[in-house]
Design an enzyme around this catalytic site. Structure first.
Site, short mmCIF file in Angstrom:
data_model
loop_
_atom_site.label_atom_id
_atom_site.label_comp_id
_atom_site.label_asym_id
_atom_site.label_seq_id
_atom_site.Cartn_x
_atom_site.Cartn_y
_atom_site.Cartn_z
N HIS A 240 87.10 75.82 35.65
CA HIS A 240 86.60 77.16 35.34
C HIS A 240 85.23 77.04 34.71
O HIS A 240 84.81 75.94 34.34
CB HIS A 240 87.56 77.86 34.36
N ARG B 167 86.30 62.33 32.14
CA ARG B 167 87.66 62.77 31.81
C ARG B 167 87.76 64.13 32.47
O ARG B 167 87.04 65.07 32.11
CB ARG B 167 87.82 62.85 30.29
N ASP C 65 89.22 67.55 33.30
CA ASP C 65 90.08 68.56 32.67
C ASP C 65 90.92 69.28 33.73
O ASP C 65 90.44 69.58 34.83
CB ASP C 65 89.15 69.58 31.99
N GLU D 237 93.44 64.59 33.28
CA GLU D 237 94.50 65.30 32.58
C GLU D 237 95.35 65.99 33.65
O GLU D 237 94.88 66.92 34.32
CB GLU D 237 93.88 66.34 31.65
#
Ligand code: NOJ
Length: 550
Positions: free
Chosen positions: A103, A198, A200, A242
């Site tokens: 987003h 990383r 999300d 994640e």
């Protein structure tokens, strides 16, 4: 070190805004972080994971970006960031950044344009519905703070999808232009010198959202596409994702059905995290044994990232209600320690009653399990939480550097700080800080340095195979081993309070001068492994043998 650096890395995550403020404006910044790189190098960290660095209205601590090609001016400039990468590299530290592209912020120019007109070139970059979707009140990630996943936008005169907060409209990954743009974003940062991302909210990135369908299909091919792109641009870059999903879905995130490992390199092990919490709460290693047994096999190059604490709540949603209640009873007894009907918003030291033995035990266990350990800033000195702060902010307070005002984090007036420092109680910065622990060789910080150094001398832990040693054990004790090309390590962790003796003599034929390399106390000779003493909450890391005789 093997070819795959991430297998033997120690990852340290931090938020630039709460780490070190170099210019006294109350907000941590990149130059402040550069000034602390020697501290991190001494700690033994080999990779930094920086929470979102982009410009952001900060309604979700930076997980709501308005420009993917820049750094938040509060942190400094792109020039400062390039300097950070250079200085980190000089110290053998890699940097990965949070890539939050499921987003954007609703203030992002793309969304502002998209909502302004159906003819906007960005209209189809987001997910719209002309009519109110039936599943509008389903799939919320933040229950209690969010009550819908579709909101009506008056300017657009349409409904838009947001898996997270209302101010975080989801990008439409079914649109090839969006995919191309996100790959461009990744290229930009790789070119600047980051070692990876990383990522999300990966399960939601690949969701091909259909209004009214709460189980919209997922396009895993996009992960393959991203991996290929990243690897062509920088061969040793890593994707750390994640993806807090059911265990049977995990393998698909690592690679396609041919188990080729062609998607994500590393996934956070949320299953293990919940079970570690349960094991610590029950003082019984069984949940960890189960986790080791149930872990799906990974394709070559696939790796777990282990953690005890991160910047979010401890998510207990994959435990049964009874198990969750046991963890709550031990570690989150008060209602305000809990959040989202599924988790705990505390740091580890207070959860463990600030009992040094248990803190060491918990971290020795995490770091000895298979995977790459991820450590959250402040845990190395045993920082506490501030439950008077809202939501997850309780565990996002400034790093406690010294006895100076504001914990040495900033010279600003206290009311100007990005978040208040902890200045009361047993976790106050006057009691818990880096300077105090630096002077004390017996401190938790000193222990972390030794433990990480020991880990570095045992590459089997990161890149070898970890198994439970399934022989009779006293209650509370976990015995496991790590085997790799360099040799074998054996680990004993006593989650219970009783002093015990352990018999591992069946391993004697494999042993070659077995030695304690890390333990909670001096236990003397390992001997024939038949009478290994282990104190309550004690642990022993034993080098059983080296592959090459040294
Ligand atoms: C997961 C992040 O860890 C969390 O902090 C954030 O609020 C959501 N994704 C939304 O980006």
């Amino acid at each position: 070190m093997g070819d795959r650096w991430y297998s033997e890395a120690v990852v340290y995550c931090l938020d630039i805004d709460t780490y070190a403020d170099s210019d006294g404006d109350g907000v941590g910044d990149i130059r402040g972080l550069i000034g602390r790189l020697d501290y991190l190098a001494r700690l033994g960290v080999t990779c930094l994971w920086l929470h979102p660095i982009h410009p952001s209205p900060n309604k979700d601590d930076g997980y709501d970006a308005t420009d993917f090609y820049n750094v938040d001016p509060r942190f400094g400039t792109l020039g400062d960031f390039a300097e950070l990468l250079h200085q980190a590299q000089n110290r053998g530290i890699r940097v990965i950044i949070d890539l939050v592209v499921n987003h954007t912020s609703d203030e992002h120019p793309w969304f502002q344009s998209a909502r302004s007109s159906p003819d906007s070139p960005y209209r189809d970059w987001y997910v719209w519905s002309d009519t109110e979707p039936d599943d509008r009140h389903q799939g919320m990630v933040f229950p209690g703070e969010q009550n819908e996943t579709w909101s009506y936008d008056r300017t657009a005169k349409a409904w838009y999808y947001h898996r997270f907060y209302k101010f975080q409209p989801d990008l439409n990954f079914a649109n090839p232009e969006v995919r191309a743009e996100i790959k461009k974003v990744m290229s930009f940062w790789l070119q600047l010198g980051v070692s990876g991302f990383r990522m999300d909210a990966v399960p939601f990135i690949i969701e091909l959202t259909e209004p009214g369908n709460p189980n919209s299909p997922k396009d895993f091919e996009f992960l393959t596409e991203m991996r290929q792109h990243v690897q062509w641009r920088r061969a040793d870059a890593v994707l750390l994702a994640e993806a807090n999903v059911e265990p049977d879905q995990l393998p698909t995130f690592f690679g396609d059905s041919g188990s080729s490992g062609n998607r994500i390199h590393m996934l956070f092990d949320f299953m293990l995290n919940g079970r570690l919490m349960l094991a610590l709460a029950r003082q019984d290693p069984e949940p960890v044994i189960e986790a080791l047994r149930d872990t799906p096999a990974l394709p070559a190059g696939g790796q777990w990232a282990t953690f005890l604490r991160n910047h979010d709540e401890i998510d207990l949603s994959r435990l049964t209600a009874e198990q969750r209640n046991q963890v709550y009873a031990e570690f989150g007894p008060d209602e305000d320690m809990r959040i989202y009907d599924r988790g705990i918003r505390r740091r580890l030291a207070p959860m463990l009653g600030n009992d040094r033995r248990r803190i060491e035990l918990a971290y020795a266990l995490q770091f000895s399990l298979r995977g790459t350990p991820v450590l959250r800033y402040g845990e190395e000195i045993g920082m506490g939480e501030d439950l008077s702060l809202p939501g997850r902010e309780s565990i996002r307070t400034p790093m406690q550097w010294s006895f100076k005002p504001n914990a040495g984090f900033s010279t600003a007036e206290p009311e100007k700080l990005v978040r208040p420092v902890i200045d009361k109680g047993e976790f106050s910065y006057e009691k818990v800080n880096v300077t105090a622990q630096r002077r004390d060789p017996k401190s938790l910080l000193g222990w972390f340095e030794r433990m990480i150094r020991t880990l570095r001398e045992a590459p089997e832990i990161g890149s070898g195979a970890t198994t439970h040693i399934d022989v009779p054990m006293p209650a509370g004790v976990l015995a496991h081993r790590a085997d790799g090309p360099t040799g074998t390590m054996v680990f004993l962790h006593n989650l219970g309070t009783e002093d015990v003796e352990v018999d591992l003599s069946m391993l004697a034929p494999e042993a070659d001068l077995p030695t304690d390399v890390l333990a909670d106390r001096g236990y003397g000779e390992v001997g024939k492994l038949d009478n290994l003493k282990l104190a309550g909450y004690g642990y022993r890391w034993i080098r059983l043998c080296w592959a090459a005789k040294i």
